[in-house]
Design a protein around this motif. Sequence first.
Motif, mmCIF file in Angstrom:
data_model
loop_
_atom_site.group_PDB
_atom_site.id
_atom_site.type_symbol
_atom_site.label_atom_id
_atom_site.label_comp_id
_atom_site.label_asym_id
_atom_site.label_seq_id
_atom_site.Cartn_x
_atom_site.Cartn_y
_atom_site.Cartn_z
ATOM 1 N N LEU A 206 0.810 -1.211 0.000
ATOM 2 C CA LEU A 206 0.000 0.000 0.000
ATOM 3 C C LEU A 206 0.849 1.270 0.000
ATOM 4 C CD1 LEU A 206 -2.803 -1.022 2.549
ATOM 5 C CD2 LEU A 206 -3.077 -0.648 0.095
ATOM 6 N N VAL A 207 1.928 1.268 0.786
ATOM 7 C CA VAL A 207 2.714 2.482 0.989
ATOM 8 C C VAL A 207 3.880 2.582 0.014
ATOM 9 C CG1 VAL A 207 4.135 3.770 2.642
ATOM 10 C CG2 VAL A 207 2.080 2.577 3.426
ATOM 11 N N GLU A 208 4.577 1.468 -0.165
ATOM 12 C CA GLU A 208 5.788 1.491 -0.991
ATOM 13 C C GLU A 208 5.520 1.106 -2.455
ATOM 14 O OE1 GLU A 208 8.764 0.400 2.751
ATOM 15 O OE2 GLU A 208 8.085 -1.189 1.372
ATOM 16 N N GLY A 209 4.369 0.483 -2.708
ATOM 17 C CA GLY A 209 3.927 0.279 -4.073
ATOM 18 C C GLY A 209 4.389 -0.975 -4.769
ATOM 19 N N ASN A 210 5.526 -1.518 -4.380
ATOM 20 C CA ASN A 210 5.971 -2.755 -5.030
ATOM 21 C C ASN A 210 6.583 -3.685 -3.998
ATOM 22 O OD1 ASN A 210 8.387 -1.566 -4.440
ATOM 23 N ND2 ASN A 210 9.020 -1.241 -6.559
ATOM 24 N N PHE A 211 6.732 -4.936 -4.393
ATOM 25 C CA PHE A 211 7.251 -5.930 -3.452
ATOM 26 C C PHE A 211 8.216 -6.857 -4.195
ATOM 27 C CE2 PHE A 211 7.072 -9.282 -0.189
ATOM 28 C CZ PHE A 211 7.157 -8.499 0.935
ATOM 29 N N GLY A 212 9.182 -6.252 -4.870
ATOM 30 C CA GLY A 212 10.169 -7.033 -5.601
ATOM 31 C C GLY A 212 11.171 -7.684 -4.676
ATOM 32 N N VAL A 213 11.988 -8.563 -5.227
ATOM 33 C CA VAL A 213 13.014 -9.246 -4.445
ATOM 34 C C VAL A 213 14.175 -8.287 -4.220
ATOM 35 C CG1 VAL A 213 14.613 -11.200 -4.381
ATOM 36 C CG2 VAL A 213 12.345 -11.467 -5.408
ATOM 37 N N PRO A 214 14.631 -8.097 -2.961
ATOM 38 C CA PRO A 214 15.763 -7.204 -2.702
ATOM 39 C C PRO A 214 17.048 -7.750 -3.333
ATOM 40 C CG PRO A 214 14.597 -7.815 -0.669
ATOM 41 C CD PRO A 214 14.092 -8.710 -1.737
ATOM 42 N N ASP A 215 18.068 -6.895 -3.414
ATOM 43 C CA ASP A 215 19.346 -7.391 -3.920
ATOM 44 C C ASP A 215 19.954 -8.372 -2.912
ATOM 45 O OD1 ASP A 215 20.997 -6.015 -1.946
ATOM 46 O OD2 ASP A 215 20.632 -4.188 -3.069
ATOM 47 N N ASN A 216 20.995 -9.061 -3.322
ATOM 48 C CA ASN A 216 21.541 -10.162 -2.529
ATOM 49 C C ASN A 216 21.944 -9.746 -1.120
ATOM 50 O OD1 ASN A 216 21.150 -11.983 -4.586
ATOM 51 N ND2 ASN A 216 23.227 -11.792 -5.407
ATOM 52 N N GLU A 217 22.637 -8.599 -0.997
ATOM 53 C CA GLU A 217 23.101 -8.164 0.319
ATOM 54 C C GLU A 217 21.931 -7.856 1.245
ATOM 55 O OE1 GLU A 217 26.787 -5.501 1.663
ATOM 56 O OE2 GLU A 217 25.128 -4.254 0.949
ATOM 57 N N ALA A 218 20.935 -7.125 0.727
ATOM 58 C CA ALA A 218 19.763 -6.791 1.533
ATOM 59 C C ALA A 218 18.962 -8.042 1.886
ATOM 60 C CB ALA A 218 18.882 -5.796 0.793
ATOM 61 N N LEU A 219 18.857 -8.965 0.944
ATOM 62 C CA LEU A 219 18.125 -10.207 1.189
ATOM 63 C C LEU A 219 18.778 -11.013 2.300
ATOM 64 C CD1 LEU A 219 15.818 -12.102 0.287
ATOM 65 C CD2 LEU A 219 17.426 -13.123 -1.344
ATOM 66 N N LEU A 220 20.098 -11.170 2.219
ATOM 67 C CA LEU A 220 20.820 -11.933 3.242
ATOM 68 C C LEU A 220 20.764 -11.238 4.593
ATOM 69 C CD1 LEU A 220 23.949 -13.092 1.193
ATOM 70 C CD2 LEU A 220 22.020 -14.507 1.959
ATOM 71 N N ALA A 221 20.886 -9.899 4.589
ATOM 72 C CA ALA A 221 20.821 -9.151 5.847
ATOM 73 C C ALA A 221 19.438 -9.268 6.487
ATOM 74 C CB ALA A 221 21.168 -7.684 5.606
ATOM 75 N N GLY A 222 18.385 -9.204 5.661
ATOM 76 C CA GLY A 222 17.025 -9.341 6.184
ATOM 77 C C GLY A 222 16.772 -10.714 6.770
ATOM 78 N N ILE A 223 17.243 -11.753 6.073
ATOM 79 C CA ILE A 223 17.099 -13.120 6.593
ATOM 80 C C ILE A 223 17.878 -13.270 7.896
ATOM 81 C CG2 ILE A 223 17.657 -15.542 6.150
ATOM 82 C CD1 ILE A 223 17.107 -14.973 3.172
ATOM 83 N N ALA A 224 19.094 -12.703 7.937
ATOM 84 C CA ALA A 224 19.907 -12.778 9.151
ATOM 85 C C ALA A 224 19.236 -12.056 10.316
ATOM 86 C CB ALA A 224 21.288 -12.181 8.884
ATOM 87 N N LEU A 225 18.586 -10.920 10.030
ATOM 88 C CA LEU A 225 17.844 -10.204 11.076
ATOM 89 C C LEU A 225 16.747 -11.080 11.675
ATOM 90 C CD1 LEU A 225 17.500 -6.645 9.516
ATOM 91 C CD2 LEU A 225 18.315 -7.106 11.826
ATOM 92 N N GLY A 226 16.004 -11.771 10.804
ATOM 93 C CA GLY A 226 14.923 -12.626 11.283
ATOM 94 C C GLY A 226 15.421 -13.848 12.027
ATOM 95 N N LEU A 227 16.458 -14.486 11.484
ATOM 96 C CA LEU A 227 16.985 -15.692 12.125
ATOM 97 C C LEU A 227 17.667 -15.373 13.446
ATOM 98 C CD1 LEU A 227 18.519 -17.567 9.041
ATOM 99 C CD2 LEU A 227 16.349 -18.023 10.187
ATOM 100 N N GLY A 228 18.367 -14.231 13.501
ATOM 101 C CA GLY A 228 19.149 -13.896 14.688
ATOM 102 C C GLY A 228 18.399 -13.054 15.695
ATOM 103 N N PRO A 229 18.400 -11.693 15.537
ATOM 104 C CA PRO A 229 17.777 -10.819 16.535
ATOM 105 C C PRO A 229 16.295 -11.067 16.786
ATOM 106 C CG PRO A 229 19.207 -9.566 15.084
ATOM 107 C CD PRO A 229 19.127 -10.939 14.501
ATOM 108 N N TYR A 230 15.549 -11.489 15.741
ATOM 109 C CA TYR A 230 14.117 -11.698 15.930
ATOM 110 C C TYR A 230 13.733 -13.179 15.860
ATOM 111 C CZ TYR A 230 14.149 -6.696 15.315
ATOM 112 O OH TYR A 230 14.418 -5.353 15.470
#
Length: 299
Positions: A206-230
Amino acid sequence: MHPVHSPVVASPWYSIVAALVAVMLWSVAPLLAELAHTSSPLQLTALTLLAGALATLPLSRKVPTATLSRGWQLSVWLGVPLLIFGAVSSYFIGMRLAPAAEAALITYTWPVLFVLLSQWSRFGKLRMAGVIGALIAFSGAALLLLPQALSGGLGGATNGYALALLAACCWALYSWLGQTAPIALTPLLPRLLLIACAIAGCASLLVEGNFGVPDNEALLAGIALGLGPYGIAMVAWDKALRFGQASVVGSLAYGVPILAAILLVLAGMSVLDWRLPTAAALVIVGCLKAGYGGGHNHP
């Protein structure tokens, strides 16, 4: 990131090691969020919460939520996911609008907010130790903002600091619900994270308008955030508080903003000056004062 009351067991080192694992993982969160800066914040929130749900899946088990009152069912299945979404998204957006180390430090005033909320709900009033602790902690946060304010305003960083404070309020409310709910939230965590992920995904569309796949670094960092801190960190923290003394284990969490700031400085993403360590020390002292003096010895 919610407290669990538990008796002390014979091996306190188990709980201390588990708490240190959680603290180290939480400390990496600002650095990982910075590495994922090419991903839009709400998209990053959805990715992080999805990875967190998968990481906490082993905790999942059936809990008799049908016996809860309608109000508590609404609080658990809607209120908690909204608070998780609010905490994580506000944190990520705040770090885009304000310096990462300062935003992380302001977010980590949430333990003292939780203490004040717990005192008010339990005793119907605030204890002096809690108020003094809050004043000390927020004087640390104010120290970061004062020079910019005196030199002509905070500019765009104002919204970032406000969102970091909003994230702190969300974590404090989430922790309070975890403490007061008639059932344990931990076994429900994977499902609650998935609901929060769905909210984040809809908000991103709704706000950002698209939901494409992030680039490799952002994708890995996001997965690491979920697996680790959250993910793993929340499991480790739950174990630490279940099998250890909450006052000892909980005090370790106040080292998170200092470790987070050190990692950002070492990575070249933040500049160290005297204000940051001084503010971090004030936040830690304030949290300890509120916690130990106010009857709640853990975040």
